[in-house]
Design an enzyme around this catalytic site. Structure first.
Site, short mmCIF file in Angstrom:
data_model
loop_
_atom_site.label_atom_id
_atom_site.label_comp_id
_atom_site.label_asym_id
_atom_site.label_seq_id
_atom_site.Cartn_x
_atom_site.Cartn_y
_atom_site.Cartn_z
N LYS A 78 -44.20 -5.41 -76.52
CA LYS A 78 -44.78 -4.36 -75.69
C LYS A 78 -46.05 -3.81 -76.34
O LYS A 78 -46.12 -3.74 -77.57
CB LYS A 78 -43.79 -3.19 -75.56
CG LYS A 78 -42.59 -3.44 -74.66
CD LYS A 78 -41.72 -2.20 -74.60
CE LYS A 78 -40.45 -2.44 -73.79
NZ LYS A 78 -40.68 -2.68 -72.37
N ARG A 136 -31.10 -7.48 -68.90
CA ARG A 136 -30.29 -8.28 -67.98
C ARG A 136 -29.59 -9.42 -68.72
O ARG A 136 -28.54 -9.88 -68.29
CB ARG A 136 -31.16 -8.80 -66.83
CG ARG A 136 -32.24 -9.74 -67.23
CD ARG A 136 -33.32 -9.88 -66.17
NE ARG A 136 -34.22 -8.72 -66.15
CZ ARG A 136 -35.24 -8.60 -65.30
NH1 ARG A 136 -35.47 -9.53 -64.39
NH2 ARG A 136 -36.01 -7.53 -65.35
N1 BES Z 1 -36.26 -1.22 -71.28
C1 BES Z 1 -37.25 -1.77 -70.43
C2 BES Z 1 -37.42 -0.99 -69.12
C3 BES Z 1 -37.94 0.42 -69.20
C4 BES Z 1 -39.28 0.69 -68.97
C5 BES Z 1 -37.09 1.47 -69.45
C6 BES Z 1 -39.74 1.98 -69.01
C7 BES Z 1 -37.55 2.78 -69.49
C8 BES Z 1 -38.89 3.03 -69.26
C9 BES Z 1 -36.89 -3.21 -70.08
O1 BES Z 1 -36.22 -3.91 -71.06
C10 BES Z 1 -38.17 -3.93 -69.85
O2 BES Z 1 -38.92 -4.08 -70.77
N2 BES Z 1 -38.40 -4.36 -68.61
C11 BES Z 1 -39.58 -5.04 -68.26
C12 BES Z 1 -39.17 -6.20 -67.37
C13 BES Z 1 -40.26 -7.21 -67.13
C14 BES Z 1 -40.61 -7.93 -68.42
C15 BES Z 1 -39.78 -8.17 -66.09
C16 BES Z 1 -40.49 -4.09 -67.50
O3 BES Z 1 -39.98 -3.24 -66.76
O4 BES Z 1 -41.70 -4.16 -67.70
MN MN Z 2 -37.49 -4.81 -72.45
#
Ligand code: BES
Ligand code: MN
Ligand code: ZN
Length: 494
Positions: free
Chosen positions: A276, A350
């Site tokens: 990230k 997931r």
């Molecule tokens: N933990 C994150 C989702 C999240 C984002 C929680 C903001 C709380 C606040 C999750 O693991 C994630 O990174 N999801 C990605 C999915 C994508 C790579 C398909 C996302 O939402 O960007």
């Molecule tokens: Mn994630």
């Protein structure tokens, strides 16, 4: 904070803060407010007439009774428009009363209950919502602060109960609010403090205290059960994963009802090798919010004693880009035999839930509810305050939405759509772990659906409401403990 019922002469209460209320646009004060007004020889009504105070929602008018009453301060709180006054506003008003008490350093508070809610809340429900507002609104995460930085909450809050209900409402609301605050405490702890092993130790502690059974699987046992999707996520961290299974069984055991609650337990989400950016990584200690909500539920059950068997299930791991980290393109096999192509290591929730849900299915519960800070897309769709609700069973979805509505937690349905199913197909495995650009919260939910067989199941995407930048209502800045109250309400009314 100690909350109790006060049955004596309210106006003559010896207290630091005497609180009464008024609806917006009300011409004459009523009930306790009218009584306090006469004791003050019309001072409140006078200020209202002079348009100093109109009763706007959450507005405060503070008066010194100058010896006309035993109380050191009188507070008139605005309740807003009466036709908009709900049970949840009752919670919010009581949260406001606590913050007012803190700001004037009141140790003892006496407050009237405000009936005439639009949902015609019975008296017991008013006692409950007041207690919840007080305990949830009074929460602060202050463990790492110097003592002098703390503003103390009042020691006692006495609720005026002329209709003499039993204190049962206080007892139940206290259990529920303490469970929520416990979940908040855990989520607010950072990733260097709460690792998967620490989360497992916390689960064991809960089990010891509440007479729950607790089974914790180590890395080796996780591998032996074939939880390849979960292990793939965990392998990039030096902190080893733990699989946690808590069970509450009712004493009477006659109803035969059962449920599994499954929580996403990523103790920190760096994104893994699909790292990230810095801004998005901040606050990712909250990626264990689903797991902590499950622990919050398990915290309350031994005291609430519902006649339902409840399994609490958490696949706890840290998503890190260490030298053994899983790569984009890797193919993993989940416990139910499905193979998954990992296109993005940041869609890790997931993957861990695939195995946690497969494990839950083997327990044959009558229903499964999972909670997960699963997608940023859900926050884009519904905003920061509302959880997304998805699932394979309309009746269960409706029941969860209704429970959420009654507790004041904001939840809204998102539709599964068969048109999206092909987006989860992989060329080289049964599934891939991301869809296309659109409807990311829904494709994530539809991915999970592949792991629940035919069991009625609901998925709550709590990525938005799990954490607040700024406090609002009785939700503090930081972790909110979202999900605990809805689940407890659902389970106890089953
Ligand atoms: N933990 C994150 C989702 C999240 C984002 C929680 C903001 C709380 C606040 C999750 O693991 C994630 O990174 N999801 C990605 C999915 C994508 C790579 C398909 C996302 O939402 O960007
Ligand atoms: Mn994630
Ligand atoms: Zn995550």
């Amino acid at each position: 904070m100690k909350i109790d019922l006060f049955r004596g002469d309210f106006v003559r209460a010896r207290t630091d803060l005497l609180v009464v209320g008024m609806f917006e646009g009300q011409k004459r004060l009523q009930g306790t407010a009218a009584a306090v007004n006469s004791a003050l020889q019309g001072a409140l009504q006078g200020l209202i007439k002079a348009q100093e105070f109109k009763g706007g929602r959450g507005r405060i008018l503070m008066l010194h009774p100058l010896g006309r009453l035993p109380a050191s301060r009188v507070c008139l709180i605005g309740l807003g428009k009466q036709k908009e006054f709900t049970r949840d506003w009752h919670r919010r008003i009581f949260s406001r009363i606590v913050s007012t008490a803190r700001s004037v350093h009141a140790t003892h508070v006496h407050a009237a209950l405000f009936d005439k809610t639009t949902d015609n809340a019975p008296h017991e429900a008013l006692v409950r919502s007041a207690t919840e507002g007080i305990l949830l609104g009074g929460y602060v995460f202050k463990k790492y602060k110097k003592k002098k930085d703390r503003k103390e909450v009042p020691r006692t809050v006495s609720l005026f109960a002329d209709k003499a209900p039993s204190p049962k409402g206080i007892r139940i609301a206290t259990i529920v609010a303490e469970a929520t605050n416990y979940a908040r405490d855990l989520v607010n702890e950072p990733g260097n403090v709460i690792t998967p092993m620490v989360l497992a130790a916390e689960a064991r502690k809960l089990a010891r205290r509440g007479g729950l059974t607790c089974r914790v699987l180590t890395e080796r046992e996780i591998a032996k059960r074939g939880m390849g999707a979960f292990l793939g996520v965990a392998q990039g961290s030096v902190n080893p994963p733990r699989f946690i299974h808590l069970t509450y069984r009712p004493r009477r055991g006659s109803s035969g009802k059962s449920i599994a609650v499954v929580g996403k337990g990523i103790t920190f989400d760096s994104g893994g090798l699909s790292l990230k950016p810095a801004e998005a990584m901040r606050t990712m200690k909250i990626d264990k919010s689903g797991a902590c909500a499950v622990l919050g539920v398990m915290h309350a059950l031994p005291r609430l004693k519902p006649n339902v068997a409840v399994h609490g299930i958490i696949a706890a791991a840290e998503n890190m880009p260490g030298g053994r980290a899983q790569r984009p393109d890797d193919i993993v096999r989940a416990m139910n035999g499905r193979t998954i192509e990992v296109l993005n290591t940041d869609a890790e929730g997931r993957l861990t839930l695939a195995d946690a849900l497969s494990y839950a299915v083997k327990l044959k519960p009558q229903r499964i509810i999972d909670l997960a800070t699963l997608t940023g897309a859900c926050v884009v769709a519904l905003g920061e305050y509302t959880a997304g609700v998805m699932g394979n069973d309309k009746a269960l979805i409706d029941a969860v939405l209704q429970a959420a509505d009654e507790t004041g937690e904001r939840m809204w349905p998102l539709p599964f759509d068969d048109n999206m199913k092909p987006h989860l197909k992989s060329k080289v495995a049964d599934l891939k772990n991301i869809g296309n650009r659109w409807g990311g919260a829904i494709t994530a939910g539809m991915f999970l659906e592949q792991f629940v067989d035919e069991i009625p199941w609901v998925h709550l995407d709590i990525a938005g409401p799990a954490f607040n930048e700024q406090h609002w209502g009785y939700n503090p800045g930081g972790a909110t403990g979202v999900g605990v109250r809805t689940l407890l309400h659902y389970i106890t009314t089953l």
